[in-house]
Design an enzyme around this catalytic site. Structure first.
Site, PDB file in Angstrom:
ATOM      1  CG  HIS A 129      -1.930   1.073   1.264  1.00 26.72           C
ATOM      2  ND1 HIS A 129      -2.234   1.753   2.419  1.00 26.72           N
ATOM      3  CD2 HIS A 129      -2.680   1.635   0.285  1.00 26.72           C
ATOM      4  CE1 HIS A 129      -3.147   2.673   2.153  1.00 26.72           C
ATOM      5  NE2 HIS A 129      -3.432   2.626   0.860  1.00 26.72           N
ATOM      6  N   PRO A 153      -0.146  -2.441  10.222  1.00 31.06           N
ATOM      7  CG  PRO A 153       1.170  -1.903  12.075  1.00 31.06           C
ATOM      8  CD  PRO A 153       1.195  -2.680  10.795  1.00 31.06           C
ATOM      9  CB  CYS A 154       0.403   1.891   7.995  1.00 31.73           C
ATOM     10  SG  CYS A 154       2.106   2.001   8.603  1.00 31.73           S
ATOM     11  CG  HIS A 155      -3.049   3.021   5.802  1.00 32.07           C
ATOM     12  ND1 HIS A 155      -1.785   2.880   5.283  1.00 32.07           N
ATOM     13  CD2 HIS A 155      -3.207   4.317   6.116  1.00 32.07           C
ATOM     14  CE1 HIS A 155      -1.182   4.068   5.276  1.00 32.07           C
ATOM     15  NE2 HIS A 155      -2.018   4.952   5.773  1.00 32.07           N
ATOM     16  N   GLY A 156      -4.197  -1.083   8.037  1.00 33.92           N
ATOM     17  CA  GLY A 156      -4.964  -2.303   8.237  1.00 33.92           C
ATOM     18  C   GLY A 156      -5.010  -3.265   7.069  1.00 33.92           C
TER      19      GLY A 156
END
Ligand code: FES
Length: 190
Positions: A129, A153-156
């Site tokens: 991403h 974990p930045c945007h799942g």
């Protein structure tokens, strides 16, 4: 110090490293380099291959269920010695359901004997991403995502046990770097 002791210690350090990666990318890269180089020197063999931008990794030093993280050309490379359960899970997936369809076999490289060894998965540890470093510590439900592999974990984004994107905004599977088997247990990345 035995190799077993070294790799156990590395696991402990990696807990912190994953956290650092999430916190700040630039500092994390420097930290990863500092931690990864001693391991490269233990597990790889030749300074000349390092100078050429390639790294050699002795897979026999990685215990089942353990993940090694190396730095290759400024990028983290994950080498996971997968469990039989992880392999079975990866192979059971219907590729038609995938955003970036690839079989597990397509993400492996043949050994010198021409066979695939599904135990070892080698990937660039960069989320497709926006480039965060996914976490993927076995035995930690919160750090593997919903598919038992890796989680960004930045945007799942959730990746499965083959590093394929299964849920979240990442468009592609985790990249497989160029690598080859020098023997049944030693690979050269790059
Ligand atoms: S960078 Fe990984 S989900 Fe956005």
């Amino acid at each position: 110090m035995s190799n077993h002791t070294n790799t156990s210690h590395e696991n402990i350090d990696e807990d912190k490293r994953d956290f650092i990666y999430i916190a700040t990318g630039a500092v994390a890269a420097a930290g990863a380099a500092a931690l990864a180089w001693p391991l490269v020197m233990q597990m790889g063999k030749a300074a000349d291959t390092l100078a050429a931008g390639a790294i050699e990794i002795d897979l026999s030093k990685i215990s089942e269920g353990q993940q090694l993280k190396m730095l290759w050309r400024g990028k983290p490379v994950f080498v996971r010695h997968r469990t039989s359960g992880e392999i079975a899970e990866a192979e059971a997936v219907d590729v038609a359901d995938l955003k970036d369809p690839q079989t597990d076999d397509q993400r492996l490289v043949a050994t010198p004997g021409g066979k695939l060894d599904p135990k070892y998965l080698v990937m660039v540890g960069v989320c497709t991403h926006f480039g965060c470093i996914p976490v993927g510590e076995q035995g930690k439900v919160d750090a593997q995502g919903q598919y038992g592999g890796w989680y960004c974990p930045c945007h799942g984004s959730h990746y499965d046990t083959s590093g394929r994107i299964r849920k979240g905004p990442a468009p592609k599977n985790l990249e497989i770097p160029p690598y080859e088997y020098l023997s049944d247990t030693v690979i050269k990345v790059g």
